[in-house]
Write a protein that holds these residues in place. Structure first.
Motif, PDB file in Angstrom:
ATOM      1  N   ASP A  68       0.740  -1.208  -0.104  1.00 56.15           N
ATOM      2  CA  ASP A  68      -0.050   0.082  -0.013  1.00 56.15           C
ATOM      3  C   ASP A  68       0.807   1.331   0.026  1.00 56.15           C
ATOM      4  OD1 ASP A  68       1.022   0.111   2.412  1.00 56.15           O
ATOM      5  OD2 ASP A  68      -0.989  -0.533   3.581  1.00 56.15           O
ATOM      6  N   ASP A  69       0.239   2.424   0.416  1.00 52.97           N
ATOM      7  CA  ASP A  69       1.043   3.521   0.230  1.00 52.97           C
ATOM      8  C   ASP A  69       2.269   3.647   1.360  1.00 52.97           C
ATOM      9  OD1 ASP A  69      -0.528   4.566  -1.649  1.00 52.97           O
ATOM     10  OD2 ASP A  69      -2.002   5.794  -0.325  1.00 52.97           O
ATOM     11  N   LEU A  70       2.040   2.867   2.346  1.00 52.36           N
ATOM     12  CA  LEU A  70       3.092   2.950   3.314  1.00 52.36           C
ATOM     13  C   LEU A  70       4.250   1.814   3.229  1.00 52.36           C
ATOM     14  CD1 LEU A  70       4.307   4.480   5.784  1.00 52.36           C
ATOM     15  CD2 LEU A  70       2.862   3.064   7.246  1.00 52.36           C
ATOM     16  N   TYR A  71       3.560   0.699   3.130  1.00 51.58           N
ATOM     17  CA  TYR A  71       4.381  -0.561   2.898  1.00 51.58           C
ATOM     18  C   TYR A  71       4.831  -1.022   1.358  1.00 51.58           C
ATOM     19  CZ  TYR A  71       3.922  -0.465   7.840  1.00 51.58           C
ATOM     20  OH  TYR A  71       4.007  -0.188   9.286  1.00 51.58           O
ATOM     21  N   LYS A 122       9.968  -1.452   4.065  1.00 51.27           N
ATOM     22  CA  LYS A 122       9.693  -0.988   5.272  1.00 51.27           C
ATOM     23  C   LYS A 122       8.948  -1.877   5.972  1.00 51.27           C
ATOM     24  CE  LYS A 122       7.577   3.101   7.313  1.00 51.27           C
ATOM     25  NZ  LYS A 122       8.836   3.660   7.827  1.00 51.27           N
ATOM     26  N   GLU A 166       7.232  -3.516   9.810  1.00 49.59           N
ATOM     27  CA  GLU A 166       6.185  -3.097  10.821  1.00 49.59           C
ATOM     28  C   GLU A 166       6.934  -3.103  12.218  1.00 49.59           C
ATOM     29  OE1 GLU A 166       2.072  -4.062   9.739  1.00 49.59           O
ATOM     30  OE2 GLU A 166       3.116  -5.378   8.364  1.00 49.59           O
ATOM     31  N   SER A 203      14.401   3.859   9.161  1.00 42.60           N
ATOM     32  CA  SER A 203      13.030   3.529   9.084  1.00 42.60           C
ATOM     33  C   SER A 203      12.690   2.276   7.933  1.00 42.60           C
ATOM     34  CB  SER A 203      12.061   4.780   9.067  1.00 42.60           C
ATOM     35  OG  SER A 203      12.183   5.168   7.812  1.00 42.60           O
TER      36      SER A 203
END
Ligand SMILES: [Ca+2]
Ligand SMILES: [Ca+2]
Length: 176
Positions: free
Chosen positions: A127-130, A146, A148, A163
Motif C-alpha cells: 500500500d502507500d506506506l508498505y 519498510k 512493521e 525506518s
C-alpha cells in the motif's frame, strides 16, 4: 409417616464435611497447574496482530533477499543492472510497458528477471506506506522495504535510514 422420613433426612449430612485443611495439597497443585496452563495459553494468543506483523516482516526480508539475489545473478550474466538507471521503482507502481506488478518478466522492475525468479515479489500489504523500492546507477544498487515491528533489523542493516530495511551494495542511493 412422611414427617418421620423428613426428620431422618434432616439428620443425615448432605455432603461429606471439608477436610481440616479445606483443600488437599493435590487439589492445590492441580488448580495451580490449570491456572499456569490457562495463563500460558492466554499469553500465546494475546497478541495475534503482533504475530501477523512479524510474519509480514519476515516475508518482506525474505522477498528483499529474493530480489537482491535475482539482481546479483542478472548482473553476473549481463554485466549491467536491471532496468533504467537512476529511476526509483516502487512495487506499487507498474512502469509503462510492464504487464503486472508481480511478473518477473515484465513487472514493477522493468526487466526480464524470469531466469532468476519465478515471480517478482511485492510487499504483503503493498500500500502507500508498505512497499518495496529499487534503484541503481551505473555500478551500484539499493533495495528497500519498510518493516512493521522488526525495528532492530531496520536500524542494524548498515544503511542510512533507520525506518527502512536496506539491502544492496550502495545503501546511500535511497535516502530518507
Ligand atoms: Ca536501515
Ligand atoms: Ca538507503
Amino acid at each position: 409417616m412422611p414427617l418421620k422420613i423428613h426428620s431422618k433426612l434432616a439428620n443425615k449430612p448432605l455432603c461429606s464435611p471439608p477436610t481440616s485443611a479445606g483443600f488437599t495439597i493435590i487439589e492445590v497443585v492441580i488448580v495451580t497447574g490449570l491456572i499456569i496452563l490457562l495463563a500460558s495459553l492466554l499469553i500465546i494468543n494475546v497478541d495475534p496482530v503482533g504475530s501477523k506483523k512479524k510474519s509480514r516482516d519476515e516475508k518482506r526480508m525474505s522477498d528483499v533477499s529474493t530480489i537482491d539475489r535475482a539482481i546479483s545473478e542478472f548482473v553476473a550474466d549481463k554485466k549491467r543492472y536491471p532496468d533504467q538507471s537512476n529511476i526509483l521503482r516502487q512495487s506499487t507502481i507498474l512502469p509503462a510497458g510492464s504487464s503486472q506488478l508481480t511478473s518477473s518478466k515484465s513487472g514493477w522492475i522493468q526487466e526480464d528477471l524470469s531466469s532468476y525468479s519465478s515471480l517478482l515479489p511485492i510487499d504483503p500489504l503493498n500500500d502507500d506506506l508498505y512497499h518495496y523500492y529499487y534503484i541503481h546507477n551505473l555500478n551500484s544498487y539499493e533495495v528497500n522495504a519498510k518493516l512493521e515491528i522488526l525495528t532492530t533489523e531496520m536500524i542494524n542493516d548498515g544503511g542510512n535510514d533507520d525506518s527502512f530495511y536496506e539491502i544492496g551494495n550502495n545503501l546511500n542511493l535511497i535516502s530518507p
